[in-house]
Design an enzyme around this catalytic site. Structure first.
Site, short mmCIF file in Angstrom:
data_model
loop_
_atom_site.label_atom_id
_atom_site.label_comp_id
_atom_site.label_asym_id
_atom_site.label_seq_id
_atom_site.Cartn_x
_atom_site.Cartn_y
_atom_site.Cartn_z
N SER A 145 1.08 -1.06 0.04
CA SER A 145 0.08 0.00 -0.05
C SER A 145 0.91 1.34 0.04
O SER A 145 1.96 1.23 0.29
CB SER A 145 -0.83 0.11 1.17
OG SER A 145 -1.61 1.12 1.59
N TYR A 158 -3.67 -0.73 9.73
CA TYR A 158 -3.50 -0.99 8.61
C TYR A 158 -2.06 -0.65 8.18
O TYR A 158 -1.27 -1.16 7.25
CB TYR A 158 -4.16 -0.21 7.73
CG TYR A 158 -4.47 -0.42 6.45
CD1 TYR A 158 -5.06 -1.58 5.81
CD2 TYR A 158 -4.01 0.40 5.49
CE1 TYR A 158 -5.24 -2.05 4.18
CE2 TYR A 158 -3.96 0.23 3.92
CZ TYR A 158 -4.59 -0.97 3.53
OH TYR A 158 -4.42 -1.14 2.24
#
Ligand code: NAD
Length: 253
Positions: A145, A158
């Site tokens: 990410s 996350y």
């Protein structure tokens, strides 16, 4: 030397292949000629239909809840029993939980770390063991990410998981590059999927994100396929331990 992106004769495993980026990656790998094991909790019908419409690559659905490591060995065994081999693993399944760091719960920390990092490691280990036992080459592609590079806000577990995944990608590459297994990651920018629905529905976040993307639009899942095919193919045989941004230029800004 002929450069080949052809995946004929290869078998890929894609986790979280029912929707979003995992679906687009599975369709792209099949389009390049691979057979694909579609792994996840939900129905894979939409992905199966898209693959059969393309007329290349066959697929198998494997039901597995990757919030624990329990199904990991079964995923590898079922794939090998079906196709006789497993050459490519795409660790795509992932979740996100949003709350201010000051309010963030242990349950939201653990849930995200388990799917995004712990299961990824043990699935990669099981995948590599079956390759190393046969001295067979292979490819692992982790879906990282922008939060592998940046901090973000309101997504502490996350960010920790995706930053950890970048490190894990490098560690596994260092251990397995000399044994014929390429371990790399793709860092998608902001793509139109369930994962980003909350951001896209928030007018302020939507316009500030969109305004910062040089390409001028949210990523469409199919725009990730080329990077996945590259990292799955012989064209990337000397590429190890990278985190490849596919982000419309976000990190260049
Ligand atoms: P999505 O929510 O549409 O897809 C997530 C996938 O993971 C789904 O297939 C879901 O079923 C699967 N999954 C979640 N928990 C699971 C579990 N316990 N067992 C099995 N499968 C499970 O979102 P997406 O955007 O397609 O996300 C795919 C990956 O891409 C994730 O790792 C995500 O973090 C990453 N990513 C997405 C973006 C984006 O902009 N959409 C950006 C960067 C990274």
């Amino acid at each position: 030397m002929t450069i080949s992106f052809d995946l004929s004769g290869k078998t890929a495993i894609v986790t979280g292949a029912n929707t979003g980026l995992g679906q687009a990656i599975a369709v792209a790998l099949a389009g390049a000629g691979a057979d694909v094991a579609l792994v996840g909790r939900s129905s894979m019908e939409e992905t199966e239909t898209a693959i059969s419409a393309q007329g290349r690559g066959k697929c198998l659905t494997i039901q597995a809840d990757l919030s624990t490591v329990a199904p990991v060995q079964g995923v590898i065994d079922q794939t090998v029993a079906w196709a006789g081999r497993a050459d490519i693993l795409v660790n795509n399944a992932g979740i996100i939980r949003r709350a201010d760091a000051v309010d963030f719960t242990e349950a939201d920390w653990d849930a995200v770390m388990d799917v995004n990092l712990k299961t990824v490691f043990f699935l990669s280990q099981a995948f590599a063991r079956q390759l190393l036992g046969k001295s067979q080459p292979g490819k692992i592609i982790n879906i990282a990410s922008l939060l592998s590079f940046q901090g973000g806000i309101r997504i502490p577990s996350y960010t920790a998981s995706k930053s950890g995944l970048a490190g894990l990608t490098r560690l596994l590459a260092c251990e397995w590059a000399g044994k014929g297994i390429n371990v790399n990651a793709i860092a998608p920018g902001y793509f139109e999927t369930n994962n980003t629905e909350a951001l896209r529905n928030d007018p302020d976040r939507n316009s500030s994100i969109l305004g910062r993307i040089p390409a001028g639009h949210w990523g469409r899942p199919e725009e990730l396929g080329g990077a996945a095919v590259f990292l799955a193919s012989a064209a990337s045989d000397y590429v190890h331990g990278i985190v490849l941004p596919v982000d419309g230029g976000w990190l260049a800004r």
